[in-house]
Design a protein around this motif. Structure first.
Motif, PDB file in Angstrom:
ATOM      1  N   LYS A   1      17.302  69.231  31.149  1.00 44.75           N
ATOM      2  CA  LYS A   1      16.859  70.342  30.310  1.00 44.75           C
ATOM      3  C   LYS A   1      18.051  71.161  29.811  1.00 44.75           C
ATOM      4  O   LYS A   1      18.027  71.677  28.696  1.00 44.75           O
ATOM      5  CB  LYS A   1      15.849  71.230  31.029  1.00 44.75           C
ATOM      6  N   HIS A   2      19.111  71.253  30.603  1.00 45.95           N
ATOM      7  CA  HIS A   2      20.299  71.978  30.166  1.00 45.95           C
ATOM      8  C   HIS A   2      21.030  71.197  29.071  1.00 45.95           C
ATOM      9  O   HIS A   2      21.543  71.786  28.116  1.00 45.95           O
ATOM     10  CB  HIS A   2      21.232  72.243  31.347  1.00 45.95           C
ATOM     11  N   ILE A   3      21.069  69.884  29.204  1.00 47.01           N
ATOM     12  CA  ILE A   3      21.707  69.053  28.182  1.00 47.01           C
ATOM     13  C   ILE A   3      20.948  69.156  26.870  1.00 47.01           C
ATOM     14  O   ILE A   3      21.549  69.312  25.804  1.00 47.01           O
ATOM     15  CB  ILE A   3      21.797  67.587  28.666  1.00 47.01           C
TER      16      ILE A   3
ATOM     17  N   PHE B   1      19.091  71.619  25.909  1.00 46.72           N
ATOM     18  CA  PHE B   1      19.306  72.967  25.389  1.00 46.72           C
ATOM     19  C   PHE B   1      20.677  73.083  24.715  1.00 46.72           C
ATOM     20  O   PHE B   1      20.792  73.684  23.637  1.00 46.72           O
ATOM     21  CB  PHE B   1      19.180  73.993  26.522  1.00 46.72           C
ATOM     22  N   LEU B   2      21.704  72.499  25.306  1.00 44.21           N
ATOM     23  CA  LEU B   2      23.037  72.534  24.699  1.00 44.21           C
ATOM     24  C   LEU B   2      23.080  71.756  23.385  1.00 44.21           C
ATOM     25  O   LEU B   2      23.709  72.195  22.414  1.00 44.21           O
ATOM     26  CB  LEU B   2      24.074  71.986  25.677  1.00 44.21           C
ATOM     27  N   ILE B   3      22.419  70.611  23.332  1.00 48.60           N
ATOM     28  CA  ILE B   3      22.357  69.835  22.089  1.00 48.60           C
ATOM     29  C   ILE B   3      21.629  70.639  21.019  1.00 48.60           C
ATOM     30  O   ILE B   3      22.042  70.660  19.852  1.00 48.60           O
ATOM     31  CB  ILE B   3      21.679  68.474  22.327  1.00 48.60           C
ATOM     32  N   MET B   4      20.546  71.315  21.417  1.00 52.46           N
ATOM     33  CA  MET B   4      19.803  72.121  20.461  1.00 52.46           C
ATOM     34  C   MET B   4      20.657  73.274  19.927  1.00 52.46           C
ATOM     35  O   MET B   4      20.680  73.538  18.723  1.00 52.46           O
ATOM     36  CB  MET B   4      18.539  72.676  21.111  1.00 52.46           C
ATOM     37  N   LEU B   5      21.370  73.947  20.821  1.00 48.61           N
ATOM     38  CA  LEU B   5      22.238  75.047  20.383  1.00 48.61           C
ATOM     39  C   LEU B   5      23.353  74.550  19.462  1.00 48.61           C
ATOM     40  O   LEU B   5      23.652  75.185  18.441  1.00 48.61           O
ATOM     41  CB  LEU B   5      22.844  75.765  21.584  1.00 48.61           C
ATOM     42  N   ALA B   6      23.960  73.413  19.810  1.00 46.03           N
ATOM     43  CA  ALA B   6      25.016  72.856  18.972  1.00 46.03           C
ATOM     44  C   ALA B   6      24.477  72.456  17.606  1.00 46.03           C
ATOM     45  O   ALA B   6      25.123  72.688  16.573  1.00 46.03           O
ATOM     46  CB  ALA B   6      25.650  71.656  19.659  1.00 46.03           C
ATOM     47  N   SER B   7      23.284  71.888  17.576  1.00 47.61           N
ATOM     48  CA  SER B   7      22.684  71.481  16.309  1.00 47.61           C
ATOM     49  C   SER B   7      22.355  72.686  15.438  1.00 47.61           C
ATOM     50  O   SER B   7      22.642  72.695  14.236  1.00 47.61           O
ATOM     51  CB  SER B   7      21.416  70.668  16.566  1.00 47.61           C
ATOM     52  N   LEU B   8      21.749  73.693  16.034  1.00 45.43           N
ATOM     53  CA  LEU B   8      21.424  74.900  15.268  1.00 45.43           C
ATOM     54  C   LEU B   8      22.694  75.613  14.806  1.00 45.43           C
ATOM     55  O   LEU B   8      22.751  76.141  13.687  1.00 45.43           O
ATOM     56  CB  LEU B   8      20.555  75.840  16.101  1.00 45.43           C
TER      57      LEU B   8
ATOM     58  N   ALA C   1      17.847  65.659  20.262  1.00 46.00           N
ATOM     59  CA  ALA C   1      17.283  66.674  21.153  1.00 46.00           C
ATOM     60  C   ALA C   1      15.766  66.515  21.314  1.00 46.00           C
ATOM     61  O   ALA C   1      15.256  66.576  22.439  1.00 46.00           O
ATOM     62  CB  ALA C   1      17.611  68.070  20.638  1.00 46.00           C
ATOM     63  N   MET C   2      15.052  66.312  20.213  1.00 50.67           N
ATOM     64  CA  MET C   2      13.592  66.223  20.310  1.00 50.67           C
ATOM     65  C   MET C   2      13.133  64.999  21.115  1.00 50.67           C
ATOM     66  O   MET C   2      12.282  65.136  22.006  1.00 50.67           O
ATOM     67  CB  MET C   2      12.942  66.225  18.931  1.00 50.67           C
TER      68      MET C   2
ATOM     69  N   GLU D   1       9.621  65.558  29.199  1.00 55.49           N
ATOM     70  CA  GLU D   1       8.333  66.190  29.477  1.00 55.49           C
ATOM     71  C   GLU D   1       7.228  65.175  29.766  1.00 55.49           C
ATOM     72  O   GLU D   1       6.300  65.475  30.503  1.00 55.49           O
ATOM     73  CB  GLU D   1       7.908  67.081  28.304  1.00 55.49           C
ATOM     74  N   SER D   2       7.303  63.987  29.180  1.00 57.92           N
ATOM     75  CA  SER D   2       6.224  63.016  29.370  1.00 57.92           C
ATOM     76  C   SER D   2       6.479  62.084  30.546  1.00 57.92           C
ATOM     77  O   SER D   2       5.631  61.251  30.851  1.00 57.92           O
ATOM     78  CB  SER D   2       6.030  62.193  28.103  1.00 57.92           C
ATOM     79  N   LYS D   3       7.619  62.213  31.214  1.00 60.20           N
ATOM     80  CA  LYS D   3       7.949  61.339  32.341  1.00 60.20           C
ATOM     81  C   LYS D   3       6.933  61.465  33.474  1.00 60.20           C
ATOM     82  O   LYS D   3       6.558  60.478  34.087  1.00 60.20           O
ATOM     83  CB  LYS D   3       9.344  61.684  32.863  1.00 60.20           C
ATOM     84  N   SER D   4       6.484  62.645  33.746  1.00 59.23           N
ATOM     85  CA  SER D   4       5.586  62.874  34.878  1.00 59.23           C
ATOM     86  C   SER D   4       4.110  62.821  34.498  1.00 59.23           C
ATOM     87  O   SER D   4       3.252  63.059  35.338  1.00 59.23           O
ATOM     88  CB  SER D   4       5.896  64.229  35.513  1.00 59.23           C
ATOM     89  N   LYS D   5       3.813  62.500  33.264  1.00 63.58           N
ATOM     90  CA  LYS D   5       2.422  62.470  32.802  1.00 63.58           C
ATOM     91  C   LYS D   5       1.847  61.063  32.933  1.00 63.58           C
ATOM     92  O   LYS D   5       2.537  60.075  32.798  1.00 63.58           O
ATOM     93  CB  LYS D   5       2.331  62.898  31.336  1.00 63.58           C
TER      94      LYS D   5
END
Length: 85
Positions: free
Chosen positions: A6-8, A10-17, A48-49, A56-60
């Motif tokens: 989740k941190h990775i 988030f960092l990819i999302m911040l870098a992209s934005l 990122a997406m 998120e879908s790994k545990s579903k």
């Protein structure tokens, strides 16, 4: 130090934005502006997406989301209970 996925993401999302914002702040005629915007968009939607969705879908259980006869009956029973009260 253990870095979680989740941190990775988030960092990819911040870098992209940040890349998109930087590309938009450059002058329109600057030759690198579209590359920053495009790179940020690719990072956001193609890196990122999918990582976020995979995490998120790994545990579903996918059977819970399939439209089988059993699941349709469960949904109809829930609708009946809601309308009765």
């Amino acid at each position: 130090m253990k870095i979680k996925l989740k941190h990775i993401v988030f960092l990819i999302m911040l870098a992209s934005l940040g890349s998109i914002f930087y590309g938009l702040t450059l002058e329109e005629e600057h030759p690198q502006a579209p590359k920053y915007i495009g790179g940020g968009t690719i990072g956001l939607f193609l890196v990122a997406m999918p990582l976020f969705l995979w995490k998120e879908s790994k545990s579903k259980n996918m059977k819970d989301y399939m439209l089988t006869k059993e699941n349709i009956k469960k949904m109809q029973e829930k609708e009946d209970k809601k309308t009765k009260y």
